[in-house]
Write an enzyme that holds these catalytic residues in place. Structure first.
Site, PDB file in Angstrom:
ATOM      1  N   LYS A   1      -9.741  -0.912  11.072  1.00 26.41           N
ATOM      2  CA  LYS A   1     -10.563  -1.967  10.123  1.00 26.41           C
ATOM      3  C   LYS A   1     -10.954  -2.619  11.416  1.00 26.41           C
ATOM      4  O   LYS A   1     -10.800  -4.212  10.590  1.00 26.41           O
ATOM      5  CB  LYS A   1      -9.028  -1.874   9.108  1.00 26.41           C
ATOM      6  CG  LYS A   1      -8.420  -1.139   7.901  1.00 26.41           C
ATOM      7  CD  LYS A   1      -7.345  -0.970   7.136  1.00 26.41           C
ATOM      8  CE  LYS A   1      -7.060   0.108   6.628  1.00 26.41           C
ATOM      9  NZ  LYS A   1      -7.628   0.099   5.630  1.00 26.41           N
TER      10      LYS A   1
ATOM     11  N   CYS B   1      -5.081   2.670  -3.792  1.00 26.80           N
ATOM     12  CA  CYS B   1      -3.322   3.000  -3.208  1.00 26.80           C
ATOM     13  C   CYS B   1      -2.676   2.116  -3.250  1.00 26.80           C
ATOM     14  O   CYS B   1      -1.648   1.678  -2.370  1.00 26.80           O
ATOM     15  CB  CYS B   1      -3.486   3.289  -1.650  1.00 26.80           C
ATOM     16  SG  CYS B   1      -5.050   4.635  -0.520  1.00 26.80           S
TER      17      CYS B   1
ATOM     18  N   ASP C   1       3.525  -4.440   7.786  1.00 26.64           N
ATOM     19  CA  ASP C   1       2.382  -3.876   7.223  1.00 26.64           C
ATOM     20  C   ASP C   1       1.401  -4.533   7.993  1.00 26.64           C
ATOM     21  O   ASP C   1       1.044  -5.231   7.119  1.00 26.64           O
ATOM     22  CB  ASP C   1       2.051  -3.168   6.150  1.00 26.64           C
ATOM     23  CG  ASP C   1       0.726  -2.056   6.320  1.00 26.64           C
ATOM     24  OD1 ASP C   1       0.068  -2.768   6.964  1.00 26.64           O
ATOM     25  OD2 ASP C   1       0.492  -1.423   4.724  1.00 26.64           O
TER      26      ASP C   1
ATOM     27  N   HIS D   1       0.874  -1.263   0.132  1.00 24.92           N
ATOM     28  CA  HIS D   1       0.009   0.355  -0.088  1.00 24.92           C
ATOM     29  C   HIS D   1       0.742   0.926   0.000  1.00 24.92           C
ATOM     30  O   HIS D   1       1.982   1.878   0.056  1.00 24.92           O
ATOM     31  CB  HIS D   1      -1.109  -0.529   1.602  1.00 24.92           C
ATOM     32  CG  HIS D   1      -2.055   0.780   1.274  1.00 24.92           C
ATOM     33  ND1 HIS D   1      -1.309   2.188   1.394  1.00 24.92           N
ATOM     34  CD2 HIS D   1      -3.000   0.870   1.399  1.00 24.92           C
ATOM     35  CE1 HIS D   1      -2.571   2.688   1.937  1.00 24.92           C
ATOM     36  NE2 HIS D   1      -3.483   2.135   1.414  1.00 24.92           N
TER      37      HIS D   1
ATOM     38  N   GLN E   1      -4.267  -4.873   7.030  1.00 23.41           N
ATOM     39  CA  GLN E   1      -5.352  -6.073   6.663  1.00 23.41           C
ATOM     40  C   GLN E   1      -4.671  -7.221   6.974  1.00 23.41           C
ATOM     41  O   GLN E   1      -5.723  -7.758   7.108  1.00 23.41           O
ATOM     42  CB  GLN E   1      -4.617  -6.060   5.502  1.00 23.41           C
ATOM     43  CG  GLN E   1      -4.716  -4.871   4.535  1.00 23.41           C
ATOM     44  CD  GLN E   1      -6.289  -4.154   4.516  1.00 23.41           C
ATOM     45  OE1 GLN E   1      -7.641  -4.244   5.289  1.00 23.41           O
ATOM     46  NE2 GLN E   1      -6.815  -2.832   3.761  1.00 23.41           N
TER      47      GLN E   1
HETATM   48  N1  7TS Z   1      -1.687  -0.159   4.586  1.00 24.77           N
HETATM   49  C1  7TS Z   1      -2.608  -1.667   4.119  1.00 24.77           C
HETATM   50  C2  7TS Z   1      -2.072  -2.857   3.377  1.00 24.77           C
HETATM   51  C3  7TS Z   1      -3.817  -1.064   4.089  1.00 24.77           C
HETATM   52  O1  7TS Z   1      -4.547  -2.333   3.573  1.00 24.77           O
HETATM   53  C4  7TS Z   1      -4.004   0.002   4.570  1.00 24.77           C
HETATM   54  C5  7TS Z   1      -5.656   1.395   4.172  1.00 24.77           C
HETATM   55  C6  7TS Z   1      -2.964   1.427   4.925  1.00 24.77           C
HETATM   56  C7  7TS Z   1      -2.201   1.027   5.282  1.00 24.77           C
HETATM   57  C8  7TS Z   1      -3.913   2.829   6.086  1.00 24.77           C
HETATM   58  O2  7TS Z   1      -4.436   2.796   6.955  1.00 24.77           O
HETATM   59  P1  7TS Z   1      -4.454   3.864   7.185  1.00 24.77           P
HETATM   60  O3  7TS Z   1      -5.427   3.153   7.944  1.00 24.77           O
HETATM   61  O4  7TS Z   1      -3.837   4.387   7.822  1.00 24.77           O
HETATM   62  O5  7TS Z   1      -5.368   5.180   6.058  1.00 24.77           O
HETATM   63  N2  7TS Z   1      -5.938   0.362   2.946  1.00 24.77           N
HETATM   64  C9  7TS Z   1      -7.355   1.050   2.476  1.00 24.77           C
HETATM   65  C10 7TS Z   1      -8.199   0.096   1.667  1.00 24.77           C
HETATM   66  O6  7TS Z   1      -7.411  -0.476   0.970  1.00 24.77           O
HETATM   67  N3  7TS Z   1      -8.784   0.865   1.102  1.00 24.77           N
HETATM   68  O7  7TS Z   1      -9.121   2.386   1.914  1.00 24.77           O
HETATM   69  C11 7TS Z   1      -8.138   2.357   3.101  1.00 24.77           C
END
Ligand code: 7TS
Length: 418
Positions: free
Chosen positions: A236, A375, A210, A132, A213
């Site tokens: 999440k 992303c 990371d 991501h 997910q």
């Molecule tokens: N890493 C991964 C693998 C992600 O899927 C996401 C967010 C992030 C980092 C960043 O998370 P945040 O909470 O800091 O924004 N992914 C997604 C997505 O797949 N659709 O919307 C957000």
């Protein structure tokens, strides 16, 4: 719960829907919400909503400051949430748990505090092609400032890390950091993270995992996997937005300079010299997201009661069912590994239908999914596409919703291609 049959688990999961008032909402009159965009963010159960309300109703005060009773109550609740996170991810000490806004901020913290202190010109940072942007761009920024170099780790056509190429990159170094996702938000791939970390350590590199997910969907143990840094977002996994976590090995965190400066993170301030607080306060400048942390603690208690193994098993059943259904449609291409090697999400394209048209068609039927590059632009470029549609499940989704989703994809496809 893990001793139950899959059928029993599936039946049990449907019961939890009653904890989520939003799942009973209509998208428009007579069109119920079918929420299949859980990789973007998840819904919040009453237990979490109540925990946040309770905090503001009964104990709101700033933490780590006043000696008054309410500040002590708020501090105890905030620190109890940190302990809950420690147990949830198997960390050795609560000092290793830093509250951030989200996974993105957690990775930026490492890239800045560790990166700027440790990276030198010529050092390499390996970043997998399935990352991501949150695990790419912070490293690029650190590389620009230090003269370090970003080197992509290739992935195979079926969406796995190419381990031979990875081994070669590690051997040719000097690699200081490897940035790796545990689960891909597009391919769904569950990476063999323990092995990939072992390989990095054998080459003298650290690993930032990371976990955005993976943490919501399967049991996590940062010590077993031997992650040096591990980041995830509360939203999440049923917690409020605006709260995330960075785990770091204590010795690494202790050796790092602060990321943000201000109140709460200091030991003593004079204009001549400031010294910094111990972990974890050193990395939590300013008033933190107290209610968010408390909400995260409640979300963790909620998920642990269901059981992360049961959640994973149910989502695997949903994704197997969905991928089998999509595979029967003409012109559907799915990206990533087979259902048994992935988490509960799949990104796909449909011949003759743009991803945004498809998701608009699904929305008319009440189904929420995400369309676009998610992303992960380098990954979409690798597969030669600009956009895909992604369906992503959580434990409260049902096989009936999966069926309805596949049927509606077929209908939208017929509409656009007739
Ligand atoms: N890493 C991964 C693998 C992600 O899927 C996401 C967010 C992030 C980092 C960043 O998370 P945040 O909470 O800091 O924004 N992914 C997604 C997505 O797949 N659709 O919307 C957000």
């Amino acid at each position: 719960m893990s001793s139950l049959s899959l059928e029993q688990i599936t039946r049990q999961m449907a019961v939890y829907r009653a904890d989520f008032p939003i799942l009973a909402q209509m998208v428009r009159p007579n069109v119920p919400l079918v929420y299949l965009d859980n990789a973007a963010t998840t819904q919040k159960p009453l237990a979490v909503l109540h925990a946040v309300e309770e905090y503001y109703t009964r104990m709101n005060a700033n933490v780590h400051r006043g000696v008054h009773t309410f500040s002590e109550k708020a501090t105890a609740a905030y620190e109890a949430a940190r302990d809950a996170v420690r147990d949830f991810i198997g960390a050795a000490s609560s000092r290793e748990i830093i509250f951030t806004r989200n996974a993105t901020e957690a990775i930026n913290l490492v890239a800045n505090a560790w990166g700027l202190a440790n990276l030198r010109a010529g050092d390499q940072i390996l970043v997998s092609e399935m990352e991501h942007h949150a695990n790419i761009v912070p490293w690029q920024l650190a590389a620009e400032r230090t003269g370090a170099q970003i080197v992509p780790i290739p992935i195979t056509d079926d969406g796995h890390i190419d381990q031979d190429a990875y081994q070669q990159l590690l051997a040719s170094g000097p690699v200081r950091m490897v940035a790796l996702t545990h689960v891909s938000n597009v391919l769904g791939t569950i990476n063999p993270i323990e092995r990939l970390i072992q390989m990095a350590h054998a080459a003298g590199a650290l690993v930032t995992v990371d976990g955005a997910q993976s943490t919501p969907h399967m049991p996590i143990n940062v010590r077993t996997m031997d992650a040096d840094f591990f980041a995830f977002s509360g939203h999440k996994l049923c917690a409020p937005t605006g709260i995330g976590v960075l785990y770091g090995k204590r010795a690494l965190l202790e050796a790092m300079p602060p990321f943000l400066g201000g109140g709460s993170m200091i030991d003593r301030v004079t204009f001549a010299k400031t010294t910094y607080a111990d972990l974890p306060q050193r990395f939590e400048a300013g008033t933190p997201n107290i209610s968010g942390a408390i909400g995260l603690g409640a979300a963790i208690a909620y998920l642990r009661n269901i059981g992360l193994e049961a959640i994973h098993a149910h989502e695997q059943a949903l994704i197997r069912h969905t991928m089998a259904g999509l595979a029967e449609l003409d012109g559907v291409r799915m990206y990533g590994p087979s259902a048994d090697q992935r988490a509960g999400l799949v990104a796909f394209t449909v011949r003759g239908v743009h991803a945004h048209d498809l998701s608009a068609g699904l929305d008319r039927a009440g189904i929420a999914v995400r369309a676009g590059h998610h992303c992960a632009m380098p990954l979409h470029e690798k597969f030669g596409i600009a956009a895909s549609t992604r369906v992503s499940f959580y434990f409260y989704n049902t096989l009936e919703e999966a069926d309805y989703f596949v049927r509606t994809v077929a209908e939208v496809q017929r509409f656009f291609t007739r």
